[in-house]
Structure formats: structure tokens, C-alpha cells
Design a protein around this motif. Sequence first.
Motif: not given
Length: 410
Positions: A45-50, A67-79, A103-108
Motif C-alpha cells: 500500500e506504501i510501495n507497490p514494488d515491494v 524523501d525525494p529530495e534528500t533520499g533519507a528513509t521516511l518509512s520502513c517495515s522493521s525486521v 507510524s511507518a507503514t501502519g503494520i505495527n
Amino acid sequence: MRNATNTPADELHSRMIAAITAHSPHRPRTIDAMSAVPRLGFLREINPDVTAEDAYDPELAVITLKDPETGATLSCSSVPTLVATMLDQADVQPGDRVLEIGSATGINAAYLAHLAGPDGEVTTLDIDPWVTAGTRRALDANGYKQVRVVTRDGALGYAEAAPYDKIVVTVGAFDLAAAWWDQLAPDGRIVVPLRWRGQTRSLALVLDRDRLVSESVVLCGFVPMIGQVGERSAAIDSADTVRLYWDEDQAINPAVLAGVLDHAKTETWTGVMIVSEEPFDGIWLRMTAEDPGTCRIEAKPAAVMSGLCTPAIPVRSPAIAEGESLAYLVLLRSQGQALQQQWELGTAAHGPTGHQLADRLCAQIRAWAASRAEEPRVVAFRQVMATGDQRGSVLIAKRDCSMRIKYSTR
């Protein structure tokens, strides 16, 4: 990401759950929640290419938004194995009121909602509106519309729905924010990946009157929380190939340490051996409890190749810095004929009192070796006390709390 295979997502999900349970014992309710919530549905739902293979890899953290400007990770689903451990630490019960920071992807948040049940309540916060927009979308699409999603600095909490039985932090924190203390119910619990002295541990902390006392301490790593500061860093060589990281409450002066590696290196070996894949991060944790000079050293490949600085793990190894001297953890590969490859633990030291720092670090290595599985007791105090140390116990002062880490053998 890996290419997709023909393995059905349901089968990959089942394999992930089996791998998590094989990794270590978990609460049955944790496994039930992770079995019930579709991880792939949230990530896509966050990244259709996963791919399903990445989504259900039990040892993979999947980045879903940058972040499209800095490339910093904004959202990640943890191990997933770490997610299971932190859900165990939280021990959410039916009817609990839960606050999630990050909040990340919402799964937690979905896992927490599953555990809290229809009589519970879950609120998830994130400072970034891009993230919360995706969180809201993923929760709605996967049947968790009851979860409240708020765009707000997590350090402020959400007083509107307090008090909380459980506060679960899913971003790397440097401090225990004042609002979290205010909004936690009596006997409530905070699970937080807390950073000090260059390393991060997921702490399960239970409120005991005016303090928080650890129930478990687990090594982890997380994307850092925006807005919390307290860690310092500086190069200690002219080419910026070796850096130290330390906390703002420590009396470490990088200007005094500049050029320390130009002093002759003295190596000291302890006779303590480890085998392949055996963790030794417990040395670092023990050092934070007992040596006020504990910090982190990082050496770039050029520094390692030249022999200028050769830490046990180049990107993150424990060190002791004091005045004009430095000592850090190193490894020596054994030339023996053991069935498993072995390494000896030791120290490398520089500077006028480097030998003394090496002795202190060697003592910590030997203390760890005598009780490798021992877990310390972390006590956090709401009041910020003056820095100092007691015998066998260093006080760690942050902006909103103070901490002591204690071992039973001391």
C-alpha cells in the motif's frame, strides 16, 4: 529487492511465522497477531514494488518510503524477528490503551490493535505528513480503520487520549520524553529503542512510582527520531577516516583527541575467545554500565586497510576515550585447528594513558566472558541528576531523564 517468484504469498507468510518461532520463543498472542495481519498488504500500500519475498523475509527490514529530495528513509517495515520481540516486550492485553510513536507503514499499529482487541484503543503518531498519509491509507485498506493516526512530533505524545497502558516507540530515541512519563498510566509500560553511548537497545520499561525499571534489554537498530539530539561526533584524524561518537553528558574533547592515532599503537590480548556468529555486543552494554568514557568508534575502509585504526567491527565498535588517550575493541583471528573459526578479543590503545584505558576495557571483556548471557537492570529516573558514578554504576544524564545500568555481579 529480489525478483518475484511463483511462491504464493500465503506460503511465504507461513514460512516467515515458522522462522520467527524457530528464532526464539515468543508469546502465543504475538504469533497470533503476526499471523493474522497481512504484512505484504501493508507494505504494498506504501510501495507497490515491494515483492512478497522481501515482505516475508524474517530478517529483512524493508524500506518503503524515502524523501525525494534528500533520499533519507521516511518509512520502513522493521525486521519481523525484531518486531516479534518488541511485541513480546509490550505485552499488550485486551482492552489496553496504546500509544505508538513512529507510524511507518501502519503494520505495527495493526498488530497492536489486534492485541488490544475491540475494547482497546490504539493511537499512532508520526511527525511527517507523508508518512501518516500512507499509514492511514494502509490501515484503512487492510481493515484497521479504528486505529487513530495523528501527525505530530512523537516527543509530545497525544495527551488527548491519555493515559496509556502501553507506549511503544518504533523509531530510535535518544531520550525518554517528558510527555511519555506524563501520559503513562500507573504500572504502565514503555517499549523504546533507546540510544546511549553509541549503541541502541530495545528496553521494556515498567513504571514503578517515579522511575522506570527494565524488564528486558534487547540489541536493535532503528531510524533515528527527528528532533531528539544528544549524540556528538568528530573526526580524530586529519583525513576524516576515523570518527568518535559520544553523548553530550560525557567529558570527551575531540580537539584534545585530534591526532591520537599518530601515537604508537599498543595491543593487549585477553585470552577470551569467540566463535563465528557468536555475538559479543554484551561487552559494549557492560561498558556503558561501568566506564564513563565509553563511546563508539567508526573506521572507514581506508583507515582499516592502512592499519591506522582496526576496530573489531569497523563501522561500530566500543571504545573508551579519556583526556588525550583512546582504547578500542579489536579481534585477532586464531590460527588453531578448531572445528569453528575462533577470534581472540583484545584492545588497541593510543596516547599517554592508553595502557590504563586498555586495562579497563580488558577488565570489561573478561567480566562479560564470565557471564555472557547476563542481562543488566536499567533504571530510568524522571529527574535529571548531576553526572557522576557510584562504585560499579555510571549515571547517564539525558535531557528528560537520568539512567543507571546495573549488573547483579557487581
